[in-house]
Design a protein around this motif. Structure first.
Motif, short mmCIF file in Angstrom:
data_model
loop_
_atom_site.label_atom_id
_atom_site.label_comp_id
_atom_site.label_asym_id
_atom_site.label_seq_id
_atom_site.Cartn_x
_atom_site.Cartn_y
_atom_site.Cartn_z
N MET A 77 65.82 -28.84 91.17
CA MET A 77 66.42 -29.04 92.49
C MET A 77 66.84 -30.48 92.76
SD MET A 77 64.37 -26.30 94.88
CE MET A 77 65.68 -26.33 96.11
N ARG A 78 67.04 -31.25 91.71
CA ARG A 78 67.64 -32.57 91.83
C ARG A 78 69.09 -32.41 91.36
NH1 ARG A 78 64.10 -34.78 95.30
NH2 ARG A 78 61.99 -34.80 94.47
N PHE A 79 70.03 -32.56 92.30
CA PHE A 79 71.42 -32.22 92.02
C PHE A 79 72.19 -33.39 91.43
CE2 PHE A 79 70.06 -28.96 94.89
CZ PHE A 79 70.75 -27.84 94.48
N PHE A 80 73.22 -33.06 90.63
CA PHE A 80 74.05 -34.07 89.98
C PHE A 80 75.50 -33.60 89.96
CE2 PHE A 80 71.49 -31.62 86.94
CZ PHE A 80 72.47 -30.83 86.35
N ASP A 81 76.41 -34.58 89.78
CA ASP A 81 77.84 -34.25 89.73
C ASP A 81 78.29 -34.02 88.30
OD1 ASP A 81 78.15 -36.75 88.56
OD2 ASP A 81 78.90 -37.72 90.38
N GLU A 82 79.60 -33.91 88.09
CA GLU A 82 80.12 -33.57 86.76
C GLU A 82 79.80 -34.62 85.71
OE1 GLU A 82 84.26 -32.64 86.83
OE2 GLU A 82 83.93 -30.61 87.59
N THR A 83 79.60 -35.85 86.13
CA THR A 83 79.25 -36.91 85.18
C THR A 83 77.76 -36.97 84.91
OG1 THR A 83 78.94 -38.64 86.85
CG2 THR A 83 81.18 -38.26 86.07
N GLY A 84 76.99 -36.15 85.64
CA GLY A 84 75.54 -36.18 85.49
C GLY A 84 74.86 -37.16 86.42
N THR A 85 75.62 -37.80 87.28
CA THR A 85 75.04 -38.77 88.22
C THR A 85 74.32 -38.05 89.35
OG1 THR A 85 76.83 -40.33 87.75
CG2 THR A 85 75.55 -40.70 89.76
N HIS A 86 73.13 -38.50 89.66
CA HIS A 86 72.34 -37.88 90.73
C HIS A 86 73.09 -37.97 92.06
CE1 HIS A 86 68.72 -38.20 93.64
NE2 HIS A 86 69.06 -36.94 93.48
N VAL A 87 73.22 -36.85 92.73
CA VAL A 87 73.86 -36.80 94.04
C VAL A 87 72.78 -37.01 95.09
CG1 VAL A 87 75.16 -35.40 95.68
CG2 VAL A 87 75.70 -35.27 93.23
N GLU A 88 72.72 -38.21 95.60
CA GLU A 88 71.70 -38.52 96.60
C GLU A 88 72.14 -38.02 97.97
OE1 GLU A 88 70.25 -42.51 96.57
OE2 GLU A 88 70.61 -42.74 94.41
N SER A 89 71.21 -37.34 98.65
CA SER A 89 71.53 -36.80 99.97
C SER A 89 70.24 -36.57 100.73
CB SER A 89 72.29 -35.48 99.83
OG SER A 89 71.42 -34.47 99.35
N ALA A 90 70.39 -36.14 101.97
CA ALA A 90 69.22 -35.84 102.81
C ALA A 90 68.43 -34.67 102.24
CB ALA A 90 69.67 -35.55 104.24
N PHE A 91 69.05 -33.87 101.39
CA PHE A 91 68.35 -32.73 100.81
C PHE A 91 67.17 -33.17 99.95
CE2 PHE A 91 72.74 -30.88 101.23
CZ PHE A 91 72.42 -30.02 102.27
N ASP A 92 67.31 -34.33 99.29
CA ASP A 92 66.24 -34.80 98.41
C ASP A 92 64.91 -34.97 99.15
OD1 ASP A 92 67.27 -35.07 95.78
OD2 ASP A 92 68.44 -36.81 96.40
N ALA A 93 65.00 -35.38 100.41
CA ALA A 93 63.79 -35.65 101.19
C ALA A 93 63.02 -34.37 101.49
CB ALA A 93 64.16 -36.35 102.49
#
Length: 322
Positions: A254-270
């Motif tokens: 449940m740690r999301f990333f974009d097409e490059t594999g970069t972590h998509v940081e958002s309020a969801f992480d909290a």
């Protein structure tokens, strides 16, 4: 490799070829060749080596049907992976068949490579990991110290049984201690998550993530899997556009990333109660058991971002990756 030269006499070439044929084609042993040709065994050995150097003998490895060694090496080199295993899954339309094939391949990998002293982190809501532990055989001696749940494993009763089974069965099969995370993997708010983090039953589990030597995970797409959706730990349908808007294409634990594999940081992480992205990617061996064409984009992104360094996947996804 050396090449033929005028200085190399025809009779020498003839002898090299004769010795090579006797050894490689007729299956004769070096002492037999030496006796028959009235030469010393050390000379037979030198002639065989010389035949290889000159290209008279060339070694070719022919992979049997269902083994894709060349394809595996291509993916390893393209993405800088430690190892890739491609399961033989000709019937791609049958998702159950693909799942069983991935589980069987991963089970053999674990049975072969778990040597003892491992501290294994596992994702809680992965159907492929469940298929893996179902396919494994018990080891005669302990090959792991701990099996630790990397994402909260509390949810809908039916699905929670599956999450618990992943940890409990893998621990039993490897002779390890099972360490559960007795909380939901996704909470309603960051404040609620903070309450769990300081709970005396939760805090030691989160601290255990620092010493993991291996992670065993699935790779998710934005659309939650049936098991995750059933568990009650999936993001709501109304929340998915925000994830897509942030560029997310997939997740690991449940740690999301974009097409490059970069972590998509958002309020969801909290709101996620589980292993942190940096902690996950610092684990030395990170094994993903993932396949199915709908997950190809997510799997490729997970490889690009270094979320995993060992991949066990199906044939169609493997071909797409290269």
């Amino acid at each position: 490799m050396d090449s033929y030269t005028p200085e190399l006499a025809t009779d020498q070439i003839r002898l090299l070829t004769k010795v090579a044929r006797m050894y490689h084609e007729r299956g004769m042993r070096q002492p037999q060749i030496a006796a028959q040709l009235h030469i010393s065994q050390p000379r037979v050995s030198r002639l065989l080596k010389r035949a290889v150097d000159l290209g008279i003998v060339r070694t070719t490895v022919i992979a049997p049907r269902g083994v894709y060694a060349e394809l595996e090496e291509q993916i390893e080199q393209a993405y800088g992976l430690t190892e890739v295993i491609v399961a033989d899954t000709e019937d791609q339309a049958d998702e159950a068949h693909v799942m069983r094939a991935l589980g069987a391949a991963a089970a053999v990998y674990l049975e072969t490579t778990l040597m003892g002293g491992e501290r294994i982190g596992v994702s809680s809501w992965s159907s492929t990991i469940l298929a893996t532990v179902e396919a494994m055989h018990p080891r005669p001696t302990p090959v792991a110290d701990q099996v630790v749940q990397m994402l909260g494993g509390v949810g809908n009763v039916t699905a929670q049984t599956q999450a618990t089974r992943i940890v409990g069965r893998l621990a039993a099969l490897t002779g390890a201690q099972a360490v559960y995370l007795p909380a939901p993997g996704l909470l309603a708010s960051g404040d609620m998550r903070q309450m769990f983090v300081t709970d005396p039953n939760i805090e030691p589990v989160l601290q255990a993530y620092q010493g993991l030597t291996m992670a065993l995970v699935g790779v998710g797409s934005i659309e939650p899997s049936p098991l995750l959706r059933e568990s009650g730990n999936a993001f709501a349908e109304s929340e998915l556009p925000a994830l897509r808007g942030g560029g997310a294409v997939g997740d690991v634990c449940m740690r999301f990333f974009d097409e490059t594999g970069t972590h998509v940081e958002s309020a969801f992480d909290a709101r996620v109660l589980g292993i942190a992205p940096d902690t996950l990617r610092a684990i030395p061996r990170r094994v993903a058991v993932a396949g199915g064409t709908r997950k190809t984009t997510a799997i490729r992104a997970a490889l690009r971002g270094g979320w995993v360094n060992v991949l066990i996947t199906d044939l169609q996804v493997a071909r797409s990756l290269v």
